[in-house]
Write a protein that holds these residues in place. Structure first.
Motif, PDB file in Angstrom:
ATOM      1  N   ILE A 164      47.494  20.075  75.055  1.00 34.89           N
ATOM      2  CA  ILE A 164      47.750  18.706  75.482  1.00 34.89           C
ATOM      3  C   ILE A 164      46.492  18.005  75.993  1.00 34.89           C
ATOM      4  CG2 ILE A 164      49.074  17.228  77.044  1.00 34.89           C
ATOM      5  CD1 ILE A 164      50.796  18.532  74.957  1.00 34.89           C
ATOM      6  N   GLY A 165      45.607  18.751  76.632  1.00 34.93           N
ATOM      7  CA  GLY A 165      44.418  18.129  77.183  1.00 34.93           C
ATOM      8  C   GLY A 165      43.280  19.116  77.336  1.00 34.93           C
ATOM      9  N   VAL A 166      42.047  18.581  77.339  1.00 25.12           N
ATOM     10  CA  VAL A 166      40.837  19.395  77.476  1.00 25.12           C
ATOM     11  C   VAL A 166      39.876  18.677  78.427  1.00 25.12           C
ATOM     12  CG1 VAL A 166      38.852  20.407  76.297  1.00 25.12           C
ATOM     13  CG2 VAL A 166      41.071  20.321  75.133  1.00 25.12           C
ATOM     14  N   GLU A 167      39.285  19.439  79.349  1.00 26.20           N
ATOM     15  CA  GLU A 167      38.310  18.879  80.275  1.00 26.20           C
ATOM     16  C   GLU A 167      37.023  19.691  80.259  1.00 26.20           C
ATOM     17  OE1 GLU A 167      41.024  16.858  83.801  1.00 26.20           O
ATOM     18  OE2 GLU A 167      40.448  18.965  83.973  1.00 26.20           O
ATOM     19  N   ILE A 168      35.908  18.980  80.422  1.00 27.99           N
ATOM     20  CA  ILE A 168      34.611  19.643  80.532  1.00 27.99           C
ATOM     21  C   ILE A 168      34.003  19.347  81.909  1.00 27.99           C
ATOM     22  CG2 ILE A 168      34.158  19.674  78.061  1.00 27.99           C
ATOM     23  CD1 ILE A 168      32.329  17.223  78.472  1.00 27.99           C
ATOM     24  N   ASN A 169      33.059  20.178  82.278  1.00 27.32           N
ATOM     25  CA  ASN A 169      32.366  20.101  83.565  1.00 27.32           C
ATOM     26  C   ASN A 169      31.338  21.220  83.563  1.00 27.32           C
ATOM     27  OD1 ASN A 169      34.189  22.399  84.092  1.00 27.32           O
ATOM     28  ND2 ASN A 169      35.713  20.801  84.516  1.00 27.32           N
ATOM     29  N   ASP A 170      30.682  21.419  84.674  1.00 28.60           N
ATOM     30  CA  ASP A 170      29.705  22.494  84.772  1.00 28.60           C
ATOM     31  C   ASP A 170      29.851  23.155  86.136  1.00 28.60           C
ATOM     32  OD1 ASP A 170      27.623  24.169  83.960  1.00 28.60           O
ATOM     33  OD2 ASP A 170      26.412  22.503  83.198  1.00 28.60           O
ATOM     34  N   GLY A 171      29.210  24.320  86.268  1.00 30.82           N
ATOM     35  CA  GLY A 171      29.324  25.034  87.532  1.00 30.82           C
ATOM     36  C   GLY A 171      28.610  26.360  87.503  1.00 30.82           C
ATOM     37  N   PHE A 172      28.933  27.208  88.475  1.00 31.27           N
ATOM     38  CA  PHE A 172      28.306  28.516  88.588  1.00 31.27           C
ATOM     39  C   PHE A 172      28.994  29.501  87.650  1.00 31.27           C
ATOM     40  CE2 PHE A 172      28.337  26.984  93.203  1.00 31.27           C
ATOM     41  CZ  PHE A 172      27.180  26.236  93.029  1.00 31.27           C
ATOM     42  N   PHE A 186      27.263  26.711  82.677  1.00 33.67           N
ATOM     43  CA  PHE A 186      28.242  26.835  81.600  1.00 33.67           C
ATOM     44  C   PHE A 186      27.628  26.481  80.251  1.00 33.67           C
ATOM     45  CE2 PHE A 186      32.094  25.597  84.508  1.00 33.67           C
ATOM     46  CZ  PHE A 186      31.845  26.700  85.294  1.00 33.67           C
ATOM     47  N   ASP A 187      28.139  27.113  79.196  1.00 35.59           N
ATOM     48  CA  ASP A 187      27.766  26.751  77.826  1.00 35.59           C
ATOM     49  C   ASP A 187      28.737  25.674  77.347  1.00 35.59           C
ATOM     50  OD1 ASP A 187      26.986  26.555  75.199  1.00 35.59           O
ATOM     51  OD2 ASP A 187      27.838  28.494  74.593  1.00 35.59           O
ATOM     52  N   ILE A 188      28.501  24.455  77.788  1.00 34.94           N
ATOM     53  CA  ILE A 188      29.420  23.358  77.490  1.00 34.94           C
ATOM     54  C   ILE A 188      29.376  23.000  76.009  1.00 34.94           C
ATOM     55  CG2 ILE A 188      30.100  21.006  78.089  1.00 34.94           C
ATOM     56  CD1 ILE A 188      28.484  21.413  80.702  1.00 34.94           C
ATOM     57  N   LYS A 189      28.193  22.956  75.430  1.00 36.48           N
ATOM     58  CA  LYS A 189      28.090  22.599  74.018  1.00 36.48           C
ATOM     59  C   LYS A 189      28.796  23.624  73.140  1.00 36.48           C
ATOM     60  CE  LYS A 189      23.866  19.847  74.393  1.00 36.48           C
ATOM     61  NZ  LYS A 189      22.447  19.668  73.980  1.00 36.48           N
ATOM     62  N   GLY A 190      28.734  24.887  73.541  1.00 32.20           N
ATOM     63  CA  GLY A 190      29.436  25.921  72.797  1.00 32.20           C
ATOM     64  C   GLY A 190      30.942  25.726  72.875  1.00 32.20           C
ATOM     65  N   PHE A 191      31.429  25.368  74.060  1.00 33.71           N
ATOM     66  CA  PHE A 191      32.859  25.106  74.244  1.00 33.71           C
ATOM     67  C   PHE A 191      33.288  23.911  73.409  1.00 33.71           C
ATOM     68  CE2 PHE A 191      36.319  23.006  76.680  1.00 33.71           C
ATOM     69  CZ  PHE A 191      37.251  24.039  76.682  1.00 33.71           C
ATOM     70  N   VAL A 192      32.524  22.842  73.486  1.00 34.20           N
ATOM     71  CA  VAL A 192      32.848  21.631  72.715  1.00 34.20           C
ATOM     72  C   VAL A 192      32.888  21.939  71.223  1.00 34.20           C
ATOM     73  CG1 VAL A 192      31.936  19.386  71.994  1.00 34.20           C
ATOM     74  CG2 VAL A 192      32.009  19.982  74.429  1.00 34.20           C
ATOM     75  N   SER A 193      31.907  22.694  70.755  1.00 29.61           N
ATOM     76  CA  SER A 193      31.856  23.033  69.335  1.00 29.61           C
ATOM     77  C   SER A 193      33.090  23.818  68.893  1.00 29.61           C
ATOM     78  CB  SER A 193      30.590  23.847  69.047  1.00 29.61           C
ATOM     79  OG  SER A 193      30.547  24.255  67.694  1.00 29.61           O
ATOM     80  N   LYS A 194      33.487  24.790  69.695  1.00 30.79           N
ATOM     81  CA  LYS A 194      34.648  25.614  69.348  1.00 30.79           C
ATOM     82  C   LYS A 194      35.935  24.790  69.341  1.00 30.79           C
ATOM     83  CE  LYS A 194      32.737  29.758  69.008  1.00 30.79           C
ATOM     84  NZ  LYS A 194      32.752  30.550  67.755  1.00 30.79           N
ATOM     85  N   ILE A 195      36.117  23.958  70.369  1.00 30.48           N
ATOM     86  CA  ILE A 195      37.353  23.190  70.478  1.00 30.48           C
ATOM     87  C   ILE A 195      37.398  22.083  69.425  1.00 30.48           C
ATOM     88  CG2 ILE A 195      38.812  21.844  72.029  1.00 30.48           C
ATOM     89  CD1 ILE A 195      38.428  24.847  72.721  1.00 30.48           C
ATOM     90  N   ARG A 196      36.256  21.489  69.144  1.00 28.12           N
ATOM     91  CA  ARG A 196      36.201  20.509  68.050  1.00 28.12           C
ATOM     92  C   ARG A 196      36.540  21.170  66.723  1.00 28.12           C
ATOM     93  NH1 ARG A 196      30.803  16.658  68.366  1.00 28.12           N
ATOM     94  NH2 ARG A 196      31.912  14.708  68.758  1.00 28.12           N
ATOM     95  N   GLY A 197      36.003  22.353  66.524  1.00 23.00           N
ATOM     96  CA  GLY A 197      36.260  23.079  65.295  1.00 23.00           C
ATOM     97  C   GLY A 197      37.714  23.428  65.110  1.00 23.00           C
ATOM     98  N   ALA A 198      38.440  23.508  66.239  1.00 22.08           N
ATOM     99  CA  ALA A 198      39.875  23.813  66.186  1.00 22.08           C
ATOM    100  C   ALA A 198      40.711  22.557  65.974  1.00 22.08           C
ATOM    101  CB  ALA A 198      40.298  24.512  67.467  1.00 22.08           C
TER     102      ALA A 198
END
Length: 284
Positions: free
Chosen positions: A203-211, A236-248
């Motif tokens: 339903i939803g996806v959020e990005i952010n950064d942290g330890f 965090f590897d945000i670009k990696g997360f974005v790439s995977k979720i976009r790919g899905a």
């Protein structure tokens, strides 16, 4: 600016003056100003917390709020947060009051979803949890919105297996799971597994950064509410997360949820563009 990416400023990201859980949870910055500055920065979506919604309604009506959102090109609205919905007695009664507020707002503002869950790892049998979640979805359907359970390390549901059981068990076309990158990292859930979660329940996806998990603070609640980082300023590897979720197949909107006590003391006029700039950079 990447106009193909819709970014949504989740409530706490621009909640100047608000204090999660322990203080006033409404922002000291007027709703109109927040919407205008979010839109000016480039956001096409915005989030509202129940306490802030209640506070805002002391000055603006729901039609007023809708006009402000529309006039500023805000197309995506998310509402949060409903707890106590699987309890009984007084907790359920209090939850129902908040539910009524959120559902009425969802109808008037055209909200895409309402976040639900819990923050204290309460115990509840899965059959009852599924039944209550399905009930929320039925009510939400009458208001033209969806119900999104947000899984967290300190929630009643903290695994993809249980999240899927909840979504499949409810069998609601407007019910599913909300995935926050911070929680996925802390739960040590690989991005591939998030990407392979059935799309109809995402339903939803959020990005952010942290330890990173290795550098986590002893108090996870304090860390998540006070020390999240702007995208690109943590580990965090945000670009990696974005790439995977976009790919899905996820096309957005992408929520940006950064709870940080220092950022909540900044000026909205400089904070909003900074959040947008650091977030959109993850999609280059």
């Amino acid at each position: 600016m990447n106009t193909q990416v819709d970014l949504l400023a989740s409530y706490w990201t621009l909640a100047i003056g608000a204090v999660p859980h322990t203080g006033p949870e409404y922002s000291s910055v007027d709703f109109r100003v927040r919407v205008e500055q979010a839109a000016k920065a480039g956001f096409t979506g915005i989030g509202l917390w129940h306490a802030d919604l209640e506070h805002t309604l002391q000055r603006y009506s729901l039609p007023d709020m809708k006009k402000i959102l529309t006039d500023n090109g805000i197309r995506h609205v998310e509402l949060e947060f409903l707890t106590g919905w699987f309890n009984d007695g007084e907790q359920k009664a209090q939850s129902d009051v908040t539910k009524k507020l959120l559902l009425e707002a969802a109808s008037a503002l055209g909200a895409r979803s309402i976040k639900v869950g819990d923050f204290s790892n309460q115990k509840c049998p899965m059959p009852k949890l599924i039944e209550r979640f399905a009930g929320l979805c039925r009510e939400a359907e009458n208001h033209g919105t969806r119900i999104a359970f947000e899984m967290m390390p300190f929630s009643i549901i903290s695994s993809l297996e249980d999240a899927l059981a909840l979504a499949k068990g409810a069998d609601a076309r407007n019910g599913g799971i909300f995935f926050d990158l911070w929680h996925m990292v802390k739960l040590n859930i690989p991005y591939d597994r998030v990407a392979s979660f059935p799309a109809q329940y995402r339903i939803g996806v959020e990005i952010n950064d942290g330890f990173s998990r290795e550098h986590s603070m002893p108090d996870m609640v304090e860390e998540t509410t006070q020390h999240r980082q702007l995208c690109g300023e943590g580990e965090f590897d945000i670009k990696g997360f974005v790439s995977k979720i976009r790919g899905a197949g996820w096309a957005g909107p992408w929520g940006v949820e950064v709870l940080n006590k220092k950022l909540r003391q900044e000026d909205i006029h400089t904070l909003a563009p900074k959040v947008y700039r650091t977030s959109i950079a993850q999609f280059g």
